[in-house]
Scaffold this active site. Structure first.
Site, short mmCIF file in Angstrom:
data_model
loop_
_atom_site.label_atom_id
_atom_site.label_comp_id
_atom_site.label_asym_id
_atom_site.label_seq_id
_atom_site.Cartn_x
_atom_site.Cartn_y
_atom_site.Cartn_z
N ASP A 82 0.85 -1.19 0.00
CA ASP A 82 0.00 0.00 0.00
C ASP A 82 0.89 1.25 0.00
O ASP A 82 1.79 1.38 0.85
CB ASP A 82 -0.88 -0.05 1.27
CG ASP A 82 -2.01 0.94 1.26
OD1 ASP A 82 -2.44 1.33 0.15
OD2 ASP A 82 -2.48 1.31 2.35
N HIS A 83 0.66 2.15 -0.93
CA HIS A 83 1.38 3.43 -0.99
C HIS A 83 2.90 3.30 -1.01
O HIS A 83 3.59 3.92 -0.18
CB HIS A 83 0.97 4.34 0.18
CG HIS A 83 -0.45 4.80 0.09
ND1 HIS A 83 -0.88 5.79 -0.76
CD2 HIS A 83 -1.56 4.37 0.74
CE1 HIS A 83 -2.19 5.96 -0.64
NE2 HIS A 83 -2.63 5.10 0.27
N ASP A 104 3.02 5.00 -5.45
CA ASP A 104 2.23 6.23 -5.30
C ASP A 104 3.11 7.43 -5.65
O ASP A 104 3.76 8.02 -4.80
CB ASP A 104 1.71 6.32 -3.85
CG ASP A 104 0.83 7.55 -3.66
OD1 ASP A 104 0.68 8.33 -4.63
OD2 ASP A 104 0.29 7.72 -2.55
N GLU A 134 -1.18 5.92 -9.17
CA GLU A 134 -2.17 6.90 -8.67
C GLU A 134 -2.05 8.22 -9.42
O GLU A 134 -0.96 8.73 -9.62
CB GLU A 134 -2.00 7.14 -7.17
CG GLU A 134 -2.98 8.20 -6.63
CD GLU A 134 -3.21 8.17 -5.13
OE1 GLU A 134 -3.04 7.10 -4.52
OE2 GLU A 134 -3.58 9.22 -4.59
N HIS A 180 -8.00 9.85 3.37
CA HIS A 180 -7.57 8.88 4.38
C HIS A 180 -8.00 9.32 5.79
O HIS A 180 -8.10 10.51 6.06
CB HIS A 180 -6.05 8.72 4.35
CG HIS A 180 -5.56 8.05 3.10
ND1 HIS A 180 -4.82 8.68 2.14
CD2 HIS A 180 -5.74 6.79 2.65
CE1 HIS A 180 -4.55 7.83 1.15
NE2 HIS A 180 -5.10 6.67 1.43
N GLY A 181 -8.22 8.34 6.65
CA GLY A 181 -8.47 8.64 8.06
C GLY A 181 -9.94 8.71 8.41
O GLY A 181 -10.82 8.31 7.62
N HIS A 211 -9.12 4.75 -2.74
CA HIS A 211 -8.48 4.81 -1.42
C HIS A 211 -9.40 5.62 -0.50
O HIS A 211 -10.35 6.25 -0.94
CB HIS A 211 -7.13 5.53 -1.52
CG HIS A 211 -6.06 4.66 -2.09
ND1 HIS A 211 -5.00 4.22 -1.34
CD2 HIS A 211 -5.89 4.14 -3.33
CE1 HIS A 211 -4.23 3.47 -2.09
NE2 HIS A 211 -4.74 3.40 -3.31
N ALA A 213 -11.59 4.84 1.74
CA ALA A 213 -13.00 4.45 1.56
C ALA A 213 -13.65 3.89 2.82
O ALA A 213 -14.63 3.15 2.73
CB ALA A 213 -13.08 3.45 0.41
P1 13P Z 1 -9.24 4.71 5.08
O1 13P Z 1 -8.40 5.56 5.96
O2 13P Z 1 -10.46 5.43 4.61
O3 13P Z 1 -9.56 3.39 5.65
O4 13P Z 1 -8.37 4.41 3.74
C1 13P Z 1 -7.41 3.40 3.72
C2 13P Z 1 -6.55 3.45 2.50
O5 13P Z 1 -6.81 4.12 1.53
C3 13P Z 1 -5.32 2.63 2.53
O6 13P Z 1 -4.56 2.83 1.38
O1 G3H Z 2 -3.42 4.81 3.48
C1 G3H Z 2 -2.82 4.52 4.52
C2 G3H Z 2 -3.21 3.35 5.31
O2 G3H Z 2 -4.32 3.65 6.10
C3 G3H Z 2 -2.04 2.82 6.10
O3 G3H Z 2 -1.76 3.63 7.18
O4 G3H Z 2 0.70 4.09 6.97
O5 G3H Z 2 -0.47 4.27 9.19
O6 G3H Z 2 -0.06 2.03 8.14
P1 G3H Z 2 -0.30 3.51 7.93
ZN ZN Z 3 -4.59 4.81 0.61
#
Ligand code: 13P
Ligand code: G3H
Ligand code: ZN
Length: 309
Positions: A82-83, A104, A134, A180-181, A211, A213
């Site tokens: 992820d990212h 990303d 992205e 996010h968040g 993302h 979501a």
């Molecule tokens: P949320 O913070 O909405 O759960 O998004 C998670 C996300 O996009 C991880 O890449």
């Molecule tokens: O998009 C980010 C994800 O919610 C992961 O979060 O980098 O704190 O593990 P994190």
């Molecule tokens: Zn994300």
């Protein structure tokens, strides 16, 4: 069954008008909660690992736990970075057994995003791994702003064909108003379905990723606040909007915050009711159940991928 890429999952999801859940994993209880839920409703799964998760748990521990889940469930599971921030982390995950990575490059100027993404795609495809890119920028957790105010960060549909054509990515994350968040909107939640529609027209059959979501279920926030938390104004993306996106070109929906909220609400409630307990199994067991319940809810109510494993 060995780990799989998301290629087949996305093909079927696109054709079937549903999406695959990509859930963030950080430890054993989270992996067990997610995979047990998916097994019960026979859903294909993407387990995604952030740089922070790799730092927290170590790559090898997460891989071994995911291998155990694979053996335990027999489900098609894709392991995704992820990212990914740069080429090195993507390479490290590809070399370390991931079947999918996200590069990303959205924080870079367009041409640099294209160059970096292309570099990762060349390495990934040579190793049988798929890549998510992205275009457009999501608001960060700390911003807690109404992203609808920031048109500049939405994906520009005029760029998507050029980006996909020049980079060779297998899927594309776009910015249509999610963030996010747990603090996604100040007022009424609003997503730019017009942008999604335009992207879909320009890239027929191509899998799109959302993302940010999480839906930030109000009852969970209320539980957290009841037991000593402080999350005024938390708000997520309504589940009906996500269901709508899943019926369109969106084939992957990323969910992390809702799992964090489910786990945290459960643990706060547990200690509120059992202040004297100190055996981690006593509070992690219901927390794992809470993750499981949340994932089932997502699969059935939002993603529509139950029975598609
Ligand atoms: P949320 O913070 O909405 O759960 O998004 C998670 C996300 O996009 C991880 O890449
Ligand atoms: O998009 C980010 C994800 O919610 C992961 O979060 O980098 O704190 O593990 P994190
Ligand atoms: Zn994300």
């Amino acid at each position: 069954m060995p780990l799989v890429t998301s290629t087949e999952m996305f093909k079927k999801a696109y054709a079937g008008g549903y999406a695959i859940g990509a859930f963030n994993v950080n430890n054993m209880e989270i992996i067990q909660g997610i995979t047990e839920a998916a097994k019960e409703v026979q859903a294909p799964l993407i387990l995604q690992v952030s740089a922070g998760a790799r730092k927290y748990a170590k790559h090898v521990y997460l891989m071994k736990l995911i291998e155990a889940a694979l053996e335990d469930t027999g489900l098609p599971i894709c392991v995704h970075l992820d990212h990914g921030d740069d080429f090195e982390i993507c390479k490290s995950c590809i070399d370390g057994g991931f079947t999918s990575v996200m590069i990303d490059g959205s924080k870079h100027p367009y041409e640099e995003n294209v160059r970096l993404t292309r570099e990762v795609v060349e390495y990934a495809h040579a190793h049988g791994v798929v890549v998510e890119g992205e275009l457009g920028k999501l608001a960060g957790i700390e911003d807690a702003v109404n992203v609808a105010d920031h048109d500049a960060s939405f994906t520009d549909p005029d760029q998507v064909q050029d980006f996909v054509g020049r980079t060779g990515v297998d899927s594309l994350a776009i910015a249509i108003g999610t963030s996010h968040g747990a603090f996604k909107f100040k007022g009424e939640p609003h997503l730019r379905f017009d942008i999604l529609e335009e992207v879909q027209q320009r890239l027929p059959g191509f899998p799109i990723v959302l993302h940010g979501a999480s839906s930030v279920i109000p009852e969970l926030v209320a539980t957290i606040n009841k037991y000593g938390g402080n999350m005024p104004g938390a708000q997520g993306v309504p589940e009906a909007m996500l269901r709508q996106a899943a019926k369109m070109a969106v084939c992957k929906i990323n969910i992390d915050s809702d799992l964090r909220l489910a786990m945290t609400a459960s643990i706060r409630e547990y200690f509120g009711e059992h202040p004297g307990d100190f055996d981690p199994r006593q509070y992690l067991k219901p927390a794992r159940e809470a993750i499981k319940g949340m994932v089932k809810r997502k699969i059935v109510n939002v993603l529509g991928c139950d029975g598609k494993a």
